[in-house]
Design a protein around this motif. Structure first.
Motif, PDB file in Angstrom:
ATOM      1  N   VAL A  68       0.814  -1.217   0.000  1.00  0.00           N
ATOM      2  CA  VAL A  68       0.000   0.000   0.000  1.00  0.00           C
ATOM      3  C   VAL A  68       0.847   1.265   0.000  1.00  0.00           C
ATOM      4  N   SER A  69       2.152   1.137   0.212  1.00  0.00           N
ATOM      5  CA  SER A  69       3.032   2.309   0.329  1.00  0.00           C
ATOM      6  C   SER A  69       3.932   2.458  -0.894  1.00  0.00           C
ATOM      7  N   GLY A  70       4.498   3.633  -1.020  1.00  0.00           N
ATOM      8  CA  GLY A  70       5.500   3.874  -2.052  1.00  0.00           C
ATOM      9  C   GLY A  70       4.917   4.118  -3.427  1.00  0.00           C
ATOM     10  N   SER A  71       5.822   4.347  -4.375  1.00  0.00           N
ATOM     11  CA  SER A  71       5.399   4.675  -5.741  1.00  0.00           C
ATOM     12  C   SER A  71       4.968   3.447  -6.540  1.00  0.00           C
ATOM     13  N   ASN A  72       5.314   2.248  -6.074  1.00  0.00           N
ATOM     14  CA  ASN A  72       4.926   1.020  -6.775  1.00  0.00           C
ATOM     15  C   ASN A  72       3.868   0.232  -6.003  1.00  0.00           C
ATOM     16  N   ALA A  73       2.925   0.943  -5.381  1.00  0.00           N
ATOM     17  CA  ALA A  73       1.868   0.289  -4.610  1.00  0.00           C
ATOM     18  C   ALA A  73       1.047  -0.626  -5.523  1.00  0.00           C
ATOM     19  N   THR A  74       0.658  -1.782  -4.984  1.00  0.00           N
ATOM     20  CA  THR A  74      -0.180  -2.724  -5.733  1.00  0.00           C
ATOM     21  C   THR A  74      -1.585  -2.790  -5.156  1.00  0.00           C
ATOM     22  N   ALA A  75      -1.831  -2.043  -4.077  1.00  0.00           N
ATOM     23  CA  ALA A  75      -3.153  -1.941  -3.450  1.00  0.00           C
ATOM     24  C   ALA A  75      -3.435  -0.454  -3.242  1.00  0.00           C
TER      25      ALA A  75
END
Length: 192
Positions: A56-63
């Motif tokens: 859920v965090s960062g620039s590559n979040a998947t949620a």
């Protein structure tokens, strides 16, 4: 007069016959099929184990949270009403760089006012080996704070047509600082 009556009777009979045939044809929307004609022979039970990476965090979040219920978020610590869209990696091991076996694609939403209870609606899309391109569909409740959670497998596609079973989830790691989680999943699937 008798000829006129018999013509009318013939016309009425024809109309009734045609309407009967049309109604019979329109009501026939299902038929019984042979399981063998679909390649369905013997059902088997398979076990799958993998790790679900909810980032859920960062620039590559998947949620990504796509709906935030502002009205309830002021009063409910559970985030009741929030909806998150996911395209989470599924890996063979708990490490993020472990071999990718699939993706969890779908949504989860906070569906409980009083506890962390999610409604999960997702497809596990497999990308490896003979299951590449096949999917399993999960639809159920995830009581996040429970050690072990169980959700139903409600179907599938590809090699998992007519699948059913259940998924067990157990939190492997949860990062309190950024909200990222790794969840171990064990699936028990009946399929052909």
């Amino acid at each position: 007069m008798a000829k006129h009556v018999s013509e009318n009777a013939l016309i009425m009979f024809t109309i009734l016959l045609v309407s009967f045939l049309v109604s019979v044809e329109s009501q026939e929307f299902s038929r019984r099929l042979s399981q063998r004609s679909f390649g369905l022979r013997k059902e088997k039970l398979s076990h799958f184990q993998f790790y679900f990476h909810d980032i859920v965090s960062g620039s590559n979040a998947t949620a990504i949270r796509i709906v935030e219920a502002t009205r309830t978020n002021r009063t409910a610590a559970t985030g009741f009403g929030d909806i998150t869209m996911i395209d989470n990696p599924l890996t063979a091991g708990p490490e993020r760089n472990s071999r990718l076996v699939g993706r969890a694609q779908g949504i989860y939403t906070s569906a409980s006012l009083n506890e962390m209870g999610l409604l999960m609606a997702m497809n596990y899309v497999f990308v490896e080996g003979k299951y590449n391109g096949s999917t399993l569909s999960i639809l159920g409740r995830n009581a996040v704070m429970s050690t072990m959670r169980e959700m139903p497998i409600v179907g599938g596609s590809g090699l998992f047509r007519f699948a059913r079973g259940y998924a067990q989830a157990r939190t492997h790691t949860f990062n309190m600082n950024n909200g990222d989680a790794v969840v171990e999943f064990n699936l028990y699937v009946l399929h052909y």
